[in-house]
Design a protein around this motif. Structure first.
Motif, PDB file in Angstrom:
ATOM      1  N   LYS A  73       0.787  -1.111   0.134  1.00 11.56           N
ATOM      2  CA  LYS A  73       0.112  -0.026   0.127  1.00 11.56           C
ATOM      3  C   LYS A  73       0.828   1.333   0.244  1.00 11.56           C
ATOM      4  O   LYS A  73       1.724   1.268   0.835  1.00 11.56           O
ATOM      5  CB  LYS A  73      -0.968   0.256   1.239  1.00 11.56           C
ATOM      6  CG  LYS A  73      -0.411  -0.232   2.524  1.00 11.56           C
ATOM      7  CD  LYS A  73      -1.397   0.051   3.718  1.00 11.56           C
ATOM      8  CE  LYS A  73      -2.575  -0.395   3.715  1.00 11.56           C
ATOM      9  NZ  LYS A  73      -3.765  -0.380   4.512  1.00 11.56           N
ATOM     10  N   ASN A  74       0.405   2.288  -0.788  1.00  6.60           N
ATOM     11  CA  ASN A  74       1.397   3.386  -0.826  1.00  6.60           C
ATOM     12  C   ASN A  74       0.218   4.677  -1.156  1.00  6.60           C
ATOM     13  O   ASN A  74      -0.424   4.420  -2.016  1.00  6.60           O
ATOM     14  CB  ASN A  74       2.166   3.506  -2.136  1.00  6.60           C
ATOM     15  CG  ASN A  74       2.965   4.684  -2.055  1.00  6.60           C
ATOM     16  OD1 ASN A  74       2.593   5.518  -3.089  1.00  6.60           O
ATOM     17  ND2 ASN A  74       4.051   4.914  -1.395  1.00  6.60           N
ATOM     18  N   GLY A  75       0.442   5.595  -0.450  1.00  2.00           N
ATOM     19  CA  GLY A  75      -0.485   6.657  -0.477  1.00  2.00           C
ATOM     20  C   GLY A  75       0.210   7.914  -1.297  1.00  2.00           C
ATOM     21  O   GLY A  75       0.228   8.168  -2.241  1.00  2.00           O
ATOM     22  N   TYR A  76       0.458   8.936  -0.166  1.00  2.00           N
ATOM     23  CA  TYR A  76       1.099  10.111  -0.551  1.00  2.00           C
ATOM     24  C   TYR A  76       2.373  10.482   0.078  1.00  2.00           C
ATOM     25  O   TYR A  76       2.580  10.491   1.159  1.00  2.00           O
ATOM     26  CB  TYR A  76      -0.021  11.242  -0.032  1.00  2.00           C
ATOM     27  CG  TYR A  76       0.310  12.719  -0.438  1.00  2.00           C
ATOM     28  CD1 TYR A  76      -0.267  13.144  -1.708  1.00  2.00           C
ATOM     29  CD2 TYR A  76       1.229  13.709   0.023  1.00  2.00           C
ATOM     30  CE1 TYR A  76      -0.456  14.511  -2.175  1.00  2.00           C
ATOM     31  CE2 TYR A  76       1.222  14.859  -0.340  1.00  2.00           C
ATOM     32  CZ  TYR A  76       0.664  15.443  -1.357  1.00  2.00           C
ATOM     33  OH  TYR A  76       0.924  16.453  -1.885  1.00  2.00           O
ATOM     34  N   VAL A  77       3.432  10.240  -0.840  1.00  2.00           N
ATOM     35  CA  VAL A  77       4.607  10.302  -0.396  1.00  2.00           C
ATOM     36  C   VAL A  77       5.508  11.464  -1.046  1.00  2.00           C
ATOM     37  O   VAL A  77       5.248  11.351  -2.424  1.00  2.00           O
ATOM     38  CB  VAL A  77       5.496   8.890  -0.791  1.00  2.00           C
ATOM     39  CG1 VAL A  77       6.987   9.161  -0.239  1.00  2.00           C
ATOM     40  CG2 VAL A  77       4.737   7.709   0.131  1.00  2.00           C
ATOM     41  N   ASN A  78       6.265  12.147  -0.193  1.00  2.00           N
ATOM     42  CA  ASN A  78       7.013  13.323  -1.110  1.00  2.00           C
ATOM     43  C   ASN A  78       6.166  14.335  -1.961  1.00  2.00           C
ATOM     44  O   ASN A  78       6.865  14.450  -3.259  1.00  2.00           O
ATOM     45  CB  ASN A  78       8.400  12.700  -1.672  1.00  2.00           C
ATOM     46  CG  ASN A  78       9.247  11.975  -0.952  1.00  2.00           C
ATOM     47  OD1 ASN A  78       9.107  12.372   0.680  1.00  2.00           O
ATOM     48  ND2 ASN A  78       9.865  11.081  -1.165  1.00  2.00           N
ATOM     49  N   GLY A  79       4.980  14.557  -1.483  1.00  2.00           N
ATOM     50  CA  GLY A  79       4.267  15.331  -2.350  1.00  2.00           C
ATOM     51  C   GLY A  79       3.626  14.900  -3.478  1.00  2.00           C
ATOM     52  O   GLY A  79       2.983  15.523  -4.372  1.00  2.00           O
ATOM     53  N   ARG A  80       3.548  13.447  -3.727  1.00  2.00           N
ATOM     54  CA  ARG A  80       3.053  13.004  -4.965  1.00  2.00           C
ATOM     55  C   ARG A  80       2.092  11.736  -4.423  1.00  2.00           C
ATOM     56  O   ARG A  80       2.419  10.929  -3.449  1.00  2.00           O
ATOM     57  CB  ARG A  80       3.899  12.178  -5.848  1.00  2.00           C
ATOM     58  CG  ARG A  80       4.845  13.305  -6.635  1.00  2.00           C
ATOM     59  CD  ARG A  80       5.640  12.355  -7.556  1.00  2.00           C
ATOM     60  NE  ARG A  80       6.168  13.372  -8.496  1.00  2.00           N
ATOM     61  CZ  ARG A  80       5.717  13.507  -9.446  1.00  2.00           C
ATOM     62  NH1 ARG A  80       4.756  12.938 -10.090  1.00  2.00           N
ATOM     63  NH2 ARG A  80       6.459  14.119 -10.429  1.00  2.00           N
ATOM     64  N   TRP A  81       1.157  11.794  -5.136  1.00  2.00           N
ATOM     65  CA  TRP A  81       0.148  10.221  -4.791  1.00  2.00           C
ATOM     66  C   TRP A  81       0.745   9.251  -5.502  1.00  2.00           C
ATOM     67  O   TRP A  81       1.385   9.299  -6.753  1.00  2.00           O
ATOM     68  CB  TRP A  81      -1.282  10.727  -5.369  1.00  2.00           C
ATOM     69  CG  TRP A  81      -2.177  11.587  -4.696  1.00  2.00           C
ATOM     70  CD1 TRP A  81      -2.406  12.808  -4.796  1.00  2.00           C
ATOM     71  CD2 TRP A  81      -2.728  11.424  -3.665  1.00  2.00           C
ATOM     72  NE1 TRP A  81      -3.419  13.358  -3.813  1.00  2.00           N
ATOM     73  CE2 TRP A  81      -3.580  12.265  -3.168  1.00  2.00           C
ATOM     74  CE3 TRP A  81      -3.084   9.923  -2.672  1.00  2.00           C
ATOM     75  CZ2 TRP A  81      -4.282  12.351  -2.051  1.00  2.00           C
ATOM     76  CZ3 TRP A  81      -3.912  10.039  -1.609  1.00  2.00           C
ATOM     77  CH2 TRP A  81      -4.615  11.339  -1.254  1.00  2.00           C
ATOM     78  N   CYS A  82       0.450   7.945  -5.104  1.00  2.00           N
ATOM     79  CA  CYS A  82       1.000   6.834  -5.843  1.00  2.00           C
ATOM     80  C   CYS A  82       0.634   6.574  -7.307  1.00  2.00           C
ATOM     81  O   CYS A  82       1.514   6.477  -8.015  1.00  2.00           O
ATOM     82  CB  CYS A  82       0.575   5.528  -5.164  1.00  2.00           C
ATOM     83  SG  CYS A  82       1.350   3.939  -5.570  1.00  2.00           S
ATOM     84  N   SER A  83      -0.629   7.152  -7.644  1.00  2.00           N
ATOM     85  CA  SER A  83      -1.149   7.222  -8.908  1.00  2.00           C
ATOM     86  C   SER A  83      -0.058   8.029  -9.910  1.00  2.00           C
ATOM     87  O   SER A  83       0.007   7.848 -11.059  1.00  2.00           O
ATOM     88  CB  SER A  83      -2.681   7.454  -8.991  1.00  2.00           C
ATOM     89  OG  SER A  83      -2.855   8.943  -8.535  1.00  2.00           O
TER      90      SER A  83
END
Length: 239
Positions: A73-83
């Motif tokens: 699972k990955n959501g919002y990282v370093n100012g970016r959504w996974c998508s």
């Protein structure tokens, strides 16, 4: 969120033509989202704003019952959504590690992107609104020396319409965003170095853009080959 289509869209569980691949535990596979079935893979589709998740279930279950366990699972990282990471940096591909320790055999792998662009109200309030779930399944044969059978969840059943991770305004900074659904399965990775660390399936992509690394010194702990699985993940949404 209550339809069985949430599992693998529609007939993917019983369709004899469901894509099937052989992998090894601890392999990294690449899953692709595209607008239509294309060859070669071009990486042309990912919803604009939302998290990514991946689940496994024993194939013999056909997805029925509490079989589904989360491996990524990955959501919002370093100012970016996974998508956004998938679309802008990875050419439509999502890298996922097959966990070590699980029992060998045939599994359904369910990959999903959740689009939160119109999540400010539920689909029940306005059928054109609500979080949209872009999910599909492939069949994988896992070669593993492990014996673990992780506890699973029901699909449908992992999401609710009022989940704060699925309902609201998700524009702007979302650094505190929590990816919905059950916790990611953790496995024990034992290396010849004698290290015994709990590791998640999160990995870095080949361009060194962070997708969701949760392991320190990955070059030491995680070394494996990468298998590219050219299965198109369709764009049908289930709200």
């Amino acid at each position: 969120m209550t339809s069985t289509d949430l599992r693998c869209r529609s007939d993917a569980l019983t369709n004899p033509s469901i894509p099937s691949f052989s992998v090894k535990a601890n392999d990294v596979i690449t899953l692709w989202w595209e607008q239509d079935s294309m060859s070669p893979i071009t990486g042309t589709f990912a919803p604009p704003m939302g998290p990514c998740t991946t689940y496994l279930a024993r194939y013999a279950s056909h997805g029925n019952g509490p079989q589904w366990f989360n491996i990524y699972k990955n959501g919002y990282v370093n100012g970016r959504w996974c998508s956004q990471t998938i679309n802008d940096l990875n050419n439509g591909g999502l890298n996922v590690r097959i966990p070590s320790g699980i029992l060998y055999g045939t599994y359904l792998l369910r990959a999903e992107i959740i689009d939160l662009t119109n999540a400010n109200m539920t689909n029940n309030e306005d059928y054109t609104q609500g979080a949209a779930f872009f999910a599909n399944c492939i069949k994988i044969e896992i070669d593993s020396d492990g014996s673990e059978v992780p506890a699973g969840s029901y699909i449908p059943g992992i999401y609710t319409p009022e989940d704060p991770s699925l309902l609201g305004d998700f524009s702007g900074d979302q650094s505190d965003y929590v990816v919905p659904g059950p916790a990611e399965y953790k496995f024990q990775l034992l290396e010849s170095t004698g290290l015994n660390d709990t590791v998640s399936s999160d990995i870095e992509d080949e361009s060194n853009n962070q997708i969701g690394m949760s392991v320190d010194d990955s070059s030491t702990l995680i070394t494996t080959s990468t298998n590219t699985i050219g299965s198109t993940i369709g764009s049908t949404s289930v709200s």
